[in-house]
Scaffold this motif. Structure first.
Motif, PDB file in Angstrom:
ATOM      1  N   VAL A 133      40.667  61.774  33.220  1.00 17.61           N
ATOM      2  CA  VAL A 133      39.742  60.768  33.923  1.00 17.61           C
ATOM      3  C   VAL A 133      38.848  60.101  32.685  1.00 17.61           C
ATOM      4  O   VAL A 133      38.350  58.677  33.157  1.00 17.61           O
ATOM      5  N   PHE A 134      38.821  60.637  31.688  1.00 12.98           N
ATOM      6  CA  PHE A 134      38.037  59.738  30.431  1.00 12.98           C
ATOM      7  C   PHE A 134      39.028  58.590  30.433  1.00 12.98           C
ATOM      8  O   PHE A 134      38.335  57.366  30.087  1.00 12.98           O
ATOM      9  N   GLY A 135      40.191  58.631  30.391  1.00 15.95           N
ATOM     10  CA  GLY A 135      41.160  57.794  30.067  1.00 15.95           C
ATOM     11  C   GLY A 135      40.904  56.500  31.202  1.00 15.95           C
ATOM     12  O   GLY A 135      40.989  55.479  30.862  1.00 15.95           O
ATOM     13  N   TYR A 136      40.753  57.139  32.320  1.00 17.03           N
ATOM     14  CA  TYR A 136      40.698  56.168  33.418  1.00 17.03           C
ATOM     15  C   TYR A 136      39.186  55.335  33.685  1.00 17.03           C
ATOM     16  O   TYR A 136      39.486  54.351  33.801  1.00 17.03           O
ATOM     17  N   VAL A 137      38.270  56.012  33.159  1.00 18.65           N
ATOM     18  CA  VAL A 137      37.112  55.266  33.064  1.00 18.65           C
ATOM     19  C   VAL A 137      37.071  54.406  31.952  1.00 18.65           C
ATOM     20  O   VAL A 137      36.692  53.339  32.336  1.00 18.65           O
ATOM     21  N   ILE A 138      37.741  54.313  30.912  1.00 17.47           N
ATOM     22  CA  ILE A 138      37.840  53.452  30.156  1.00 17.47           C
ATOM     23  C   ILE A 138      38.730  52.239  30.661  1.00 17.47           C
ATOM     24  O   ILE A 138      38.401  51.049  30.609  1.00 17.47           O
ATOM     25  N   MET A 139      39.795  52.780  31.153  1.00 16.85           N
ATOM     26  CA  MET A 139      40.669  51.408  32.078  1.00 16.85           C
ATOM     27  C   MET A 139      39.893  50.982  33.112  1.00 16.85           C
ATOM     28  O   MET A 139      40.082  49.721  33.372  1.00 16.85           O
ATOM     29  N   ARG A 140      38.909  51.883  33.888  1.00 17.44           N
ATOM     30  CA  ARG A 140      38.433  51.220  34.843  1.00 17.44           C
ATOM     31  C   ARG A 140      37.392  50.219  34.712  1.00 17.44           C
ATOM     32  O   ARG A 140      37.024  49.344  35.215  1.00 17.44           O
ATOM     33  N   LEU A 141      36.688  50.599  33.639  1.00 18.07           N
ATOM     34  CA  LEU A 141      35.359  49.822  33.315  1.00 18.07           C
ATOM     35  C   LEU A 141      35.982  48.414  32.816  1.00 18.07           C
ATOM     36  O   LEU A 141      35.450  47.302  33.244  1.00 18.07           O
ATOM     37  N   ALA A 142      37.097  48.348  32.073  1.00 15.42           N
ATOM     38  CA  ALA A 142      38.089  47.248  31.685  1.00 15.42           C
ATOM     39  C   ALA A 142      38.345  46.445  32.993  1.00 15.42           C
ATOM     40  O   ALA A 142      38.262  45.159  33.168  1.00 15.42           O
ATOM     41  N   ILE A 144      37.074  46.522  36.068  1.00 17.21           N
ATOM     42  CA  ILE A 144      36.085  46.059  36.925  1.00 17.21           C
ATOM     43  C   ILE A 144      35.699  44.936  36.375  1.00 17.21           C
ATOM     44  O   ILE A 144      35.109  43.893  37.130  1.00 17.21           O
ATOM     45  N   PHE A 145      35.364  44.914  35.155  1.00 12.21           N
ATOM     46  CA  PHE A 145      35.034  43.736  34.411  1.00 12.21           C
ATOM     47  C   PHE A 145      36.012  42.322  34.738  1.00 12.21           C
ATOM     48  O   PHE A 145      35.712  41.310  34.934  1.00 12.21           O
ATOM     49  N   GLN A 146      37.186  42.741  34.568  1.00 13.33           N
ATOM     50  CA  GLN A 146      38.190  41.710  35.088  1.00 13.33           C
ATOM     51  C   GLN A 146      38.215  41.090  36.535  1.00 13.33           C
ATOM     52  O   GLN A 146      38.052  39.942  36.868  1.00 13.33           O
ATOM     53  N   TRP A 147      37.865  42.042  37.374  1.00 12.11           N
ATOM     54  CA  TRP A 147      37.835  41.655  38.749  1.00 12.11           C
ATOM     55  C   TRP A 147      36.500  41.062  39.098  1.00 12.11           C
ATOM     56  O   TRP A 147      36.360  40.041  39.800  1.00 12.11           O
ATOM     57  N   LEU A 148      35.377  41.292  38.316  1.00 11.31           N
ATOM     58  CA  LEU A 148      34.161  40.702  38.449  1.00 11.31           C
ATOM     59  C   LEU A 148      34.218  39.256  37.820  1.00 11.31           C
ATOM     60  O   LEU A 148      33.639  38.058  38.308  1.00 11.31           O
ATOM     61  N   ARG A 149      34.932  39.112  36.795  1.00 14.63           N
ATOM     62  CA  ARG A 149      35.166  37.886  36.099  1.00 14.63           C
ATOM     63  C   ARG A 149      35.783  37.035  37.186  1.00 14.63           C
ATOM     64  O   ARG A 149      35.576  35.762  37.432  1.00 14.63           O
ATOM     65  N   ALA A 150      37.058  37.589  37.865  1.00 16.33           N
ATOM     66  CA  ALA A 150      37.789  36.881  38.697  1.00 16.33           C
ATOM     67  C   ALA A 150      36.929  36.508  39.902  1.00 16.33           C
ATOM     68  O   ALA A 150      36.969  35.252  40.457  1.00 16.33           O
ATOM     69  N   ALA A 151      36.105  37.269  40.325  1.00 13.36           N
ATOM     70  CA  ALA A 151      35.278  36.994  41.532  1.00 13.36           C
ATOM     71  C   ALA A 151      34.203  35.798  41.215  1.00 13.36           C
ATOM     72  O   ALA A 151      34.105  35.036  41.952  1.00 13.36           O
ATOM     73  N   ARG A 152      33.904  35.789  39.994  1.00 13.70           N
ATOM     74  CA  ARG A 152      32.732  34.680  39.537  1.00 13.70           C
ATOM     75  C   ARG A 152      33.493  33.269  39.462  1.00 13.70           C
ATOM     76  O   ARG A 152      32.780  32.297  39.950  1.00 13.70           O
ATOM     77  N   GLN A 153      34.685  33.405  39.072  1.00 12.01           N
ATOM     78  CA  GLN A 153      35.382  32.046  38.538  1.00 12.01           C
ATOM     79  C   GLN A 153      36.650  31.658  39.684  1.00 12.01           C
ATOM     80  O   GLN A 153      36.983  30.486  39.499  1.00 12.01           O
ATOM     81  N   LEU A 162      35.782  41.433  45.062  1.00  9.81           N
ATOM     82  CA  LEU A 162      34.751  42.461  45.164  1.00  9.81           C
ATOM     83  C   LEU A 162      35.154  43.524  45.839  1.00  9.81           C
ATOM     84  O   LEU A 162      34.660  44.909  45.718  1.00  9.81           O
ATOM     85  N   THR A 163      36.020  43.476  46.845  1.00  6.07           N
ATOM     86  CA  THR A 163      36.524  44.581  47.663  1.00  6.07           C
ATOM     87  C   THR A 163      37.342  45.637  46.544  1.00  6.07           C
ATOM     88  O   THR A 163      37.076  46.772  46.504  1.00  6.07           O
ATOM     89  N   TYR A 164      37.949  44.958  45.680  1.00  7.23           N
ATOM     90  CA  TYR A 164      38.768  45.795  44.595  1.00  7.23           C
ATOM     91  C   TYR A 164      37.815  46.386  43.810  1.00  7.23           C
ATOM     92  O   TYR A 164      37.863  47.676  43.628  1.00  7.23           O
ATOM     93  N   VAL A 165      36.929  45.914  43.418  1.00  3.38           N
ATOM     94  CA  VAL A 165      35.713  46.443  42.531  1.00  3.38           C
ATOM     95  C   VAL A 165      34.992  47.499  43.170  1.00  3.38           C
ATOM     96  O   VAL A 165      35.009  48.682  42.708  1.00  3.38           O
TER      97      VAL A 165
END
Length: 422
Positions: A133-142, A144-153, A162-165
């Motif tokens: 789960v800790f490994g997934y937390v690391i991957m998931r934070l990254a 979510i950042f990618q999806w938020l960047r895509a949502a903005r741009q 944002l549905t993915y997020v």
């Protein structure tokens, strides 16, 4: 020598707008970064395969199957999350590259947690997937950042991103809650199943909004095929383990040659069969078939890895380190081979939306080969010979396809060439 602005543009990795790739881009292939990312899964599959082989050789079948099923999903899902996003939004700028590196770190942490998870199931105390789960937390934070960047741009697909997020965040919170409370194994497994359903439902909900993300059909078909090749690497490792066991036990002998032929031939045959799937042309014409195809590939990849583990179990048996008999040893390889072939045939039928009666004969012949290998093991035939017989199972499909099946596939694709709305 002077360079044009166009050529200069691709020589640097300055920040680029994440507006979505062209889903019909010509000559789209896997990038070097994607291939580097895939290398982290070599380690993950290796850990999962070795843990499965050890548990099977000890006769701990329930722990082996539950642990491997959980590990396989976790590994495949981590790869899927990145790969589909990359197909749609890979900018290859320095931000995308560094965030991908963070995700690679998460995969390695996930892999480290696999032995502990297997051990917790085997001892029957509680499901210890905390490191995973800790490994997934690391991957998931990254992620979510990618999806938020895509949502903005990419304002046109903001709702999809944002549905993915939302789906990723809900699922990840659930996994964290699971490790914060000391649930019994049974309760943990039920909770894990619920969370798995949330994970699977997230992309389905998101991609049904406004046409979905701009993933590339041919690119994704290639990405999955490369992922399958990584899994097939476990077949090579398992073959090497069995060969080493024979040489250590008997020296260079006929058995050593048979083991080498059986393991390599089985791996090669599964590779050949996998590439018979008409994934790219069908997905290009029918994007709405991507979910069953993409999720079904997890079963295929898991079966490939399990086959490699089965060959490793054969090595334990030859070295007299296994606590199971010859039949169970052979079944450790035969069952995943059968699952692999059945899944490929099922996925083929789903893709072309047409059942080929010729497949019945191929499946019957394949079943006959597997049964023959099983009876050989029961009769006490040398394990190397049993594996050589089993090697012929995928060969049935290869020969059938090359003689006649390819014509049937061409006809099926010709009759299924009209695109549907995604």
């Amino acid at each position: 020598m002077n360079t044009t602005p166009a050529s200069s543009e691709i020589l640097h990795h300055h920040v680029r707008r994440m507006a979505g790739r062209d889903p019909h881009e010509a000559h789209r292939v896997a990038t070097p970064l994607e291939l580097l990312f895939d290398l982290t899964f070599v380690t993950a599959f290796s850990f999962a395969s070795s843990q499965l082989a050890h548990a099977l050789a000890e006769g701990h079948y329930t722990a082996a199957l539950l642990g491997f099923a959980f590990a396989s999903f976790a590994i495949c899902w981590a790869w899927i999350n990145f790969s589909w996003f990359s197909s749609a939004y890979d900018t290859d700028d320095w931000i995308f590259r560094l965030v991908t590196m963070v995700q690679m770190i998460g995969v390695l942490v996930l892999a480290i947690g696999l032995p502990r998870m297997f051990a917790s199931i085997e001892h029957g105390e509680h499901l210890d997937n905390s490191v995973m789960v800790f490994g997934y937390v690391i991957m998931r934070l990254a992620m979510i950042f990618q999806w938020l960047r895509a949502a903005r741009q990419d304002p046109a697909r903001r709702g999809i991103c944002l549905t993915y997020v939302t789906a990723i965040a809900i699922a990840q919170i659930g996994w964290v809650v699971q490790i914060l409370f000391d649930f019994p194994v049974g309760t943990s497994i039920v909770l894990a199943i619920i969370l798995l359903l949330i994970e699977l439902a997230g992309p389905v909900i998101a991609e049904r909004r406004h046409g979905g993300t701009p993933w590339h059909a041919h690119h994704m078909a290639e990405r999955y095929s490369l992922f399958a090749i990584i899994a097939l690497g476990e077949g090579v490792v398992g073959t090497l383990a069995s060969l080493s066991a024979v040489v250590e036990e008997q020296g260079w002998s006929l058995d050593a040659a048979l083991i080498c032929i059986a393991g390599t031939g089985l791996t090669f045959g599964m590779w050949w069969v996998y590439y018979m799937l008409p994934s790219a042309p069908v997905l290009h014409a029918h994007r709405n078939r991507a979910f069953v195809w993409g999720y079904g590939q997890m079963l295929i990849v898991a079966a490939i890895v399990a086959t490699g583990a089965g060959l490793h179990v054969a090595a334990y048996f030859i070295e007299h380190k296994a606590h199971i008999g010859p039949l169970a040893t052979l079944l450790a390889t035969a069952i995943p081979v059968a699952v692999f072939l059945a899944a490929v045939y099922a996925l083929y039928t789903y893709l072309v939306r047409r059942f080929d009666p010729f497949h019945i004969w191929l499946l019957l012949a394949t079943a006959a080969v597997v049964v023959l290998a099983i009876f050989a093991a029961i009769a006490g035939v040398d394990m190397a010979v049993c594996l050589v017989i089993l090697m012929l199972a995928p060969a049935v499909t290869v020969v059938g396809y090359e003689l006649l099946g390819h014509r049937h596939q061409a006809q099926a694709l010709a009759g299924d060439a009209h695109p549907t709305t995604p």
